[in-house]
Design an enzyme around this catalytic site. Structure first.
Site, PDB file in Angstrom:
ATOM      1  N   VAL A  99      54.481   9.113  22.422  1.00 47.37           N
ATOM      2  CA  VAL A  99      55.921   9.341  22.289  1.00 47.37           C
ATOM      3  C   VAL A  99      56.108  10.781  21.821  1.00 47.37           C
ATOM      4  CG1 VAL A  99      58.080   8.621  21.201  1.00 47.37           C
ATOM      5  CG2 VAL A  99      56.264   6.929  21.652  1.00 47.37           C
ATOM      6  N   CYS A 100      57.077  11.455  22.411  1.00 49.00           N
ATOM      7  CA  CYS A 100      57.454  12.796  21.981  1.00 49.00           C
ATOM      8  C   CYS A 100      56.252  13.739  22.105  1.00 49.00           C
ATOM      9  CB  CYS A 100      58.003  12.722  20.560  1.00 49.00           C
ATOM     10  SG  CYS A 100      58.915  14.167  20.001  1.00 49.00           S
ATOM     11  N   THR A 101      55.989  14.538  21.076  1.00 51.66           N
ATOM     12  CA  THR A 101      54.892  15.500  21.143  1.00 51.66           C
ATOM     13  C   THR A 101      53.530  14.840  20.989  1.00 51.66           C
ATOM     14  OG1 THR A 101      55.050  15.980  18.776  1.00 51.66           O
ATOM     15  CG2 THR A 101      56.366  17.346  20.269  1.00 51.66           C
TER      16      THR A 101
END
Length: 206
Positions: A99-101
């Site tokens: 998720v995300c970075t």
């Protein structure tokens, strides 16, 4: 089926809490939380989570969820063992997700060829040889990535659908009362707002 959530200092809480709520809603899924040690881990905004396992003790799992962090550049320089553990455990997983970075950690480990991430980290994926997508969720074989923060909920719902079927995914979505409206994407906001946001994220990396 085990779903293991990776914990490390300064992770973003919603990155793993969102997918946790989705996956934990499936009765056959058991959640585990892995970190370098069993000491409590503090997120970037202060949420404290206690691991159930360590990188040394947990060598296999069905699902891995890697959250991101607003301080991802520092994490890429020293992941505290996360990248090494991901390389090792990936061979055992049915699904490896981010998720995300968190996708930059998968890229650093050499586990992904196409992925999405938070808009502020797209360049860090690209320089690691990853084909960068602006989609909210991307499947790359058994690797699944979600874009920034709240996209972890969408990623987990897509994963539930892939693993357990559309009806189960719909039941989970209604159960957590997740009714997303069309998101306001980074690429669609006025340039002056986008520039200000980018500057704010860049300042965290200093």
């Amino acid at each position: 089926m085990d779903a293991t959530f990776v914990l490390y200092p300064n992770m973003t809480a919603l990155d793993f809490v969102g997918p946790f709520e989705v996956l934990a809603s499936v009765p056959v899924v058991s959640a585990r939380f892995v970190a370098a040690t069993l000491d409590p881990v503090k997120s970037d905004n202060g949420l404290v989570v206690t691991p159930t396992d360590t990188f040394d003790s947990l060598k296999s799992t069905d699902i891995v969820v890697v959250p991101g962090s607003g301080h991802w550049k520092a994490l890429l320089k020293d992941s505290g063992g996360v990248v090494e553990w991901l390389r090792e455990v990936h061979a055992t997983t049915k699904w490896t997700t981010s998720v995300c970075t968190g996708s930059t950690l998968l890229a650093e480990a050499g586990l992904v060829s196409k992925a999405t991430t938070h808009w502020a980290a797209r360049e860090d994926l690209e320089v690691r040889g990853v084909e960068v997508s602006t989609d909210r969720v991307v499947f790359d074989g058994k690797v699944v990535s979600g874009a920034g923060v709240s996209a972890g909920i969408d990623m987990a719902l897509r994963l539930v659908e892939a693993e357990f079927g559309e009806m189960v995914a719909q039941a989970v979505q209604v159960g957590i009362e997740y009714d997303p409206q069309p998101p306001r994407a980074y690429d669609s906001i006025p340039p002056e707002i986008a520039q200000g946001l980018k500057a704010a994220f860049d300042s965290r990396q200093a």
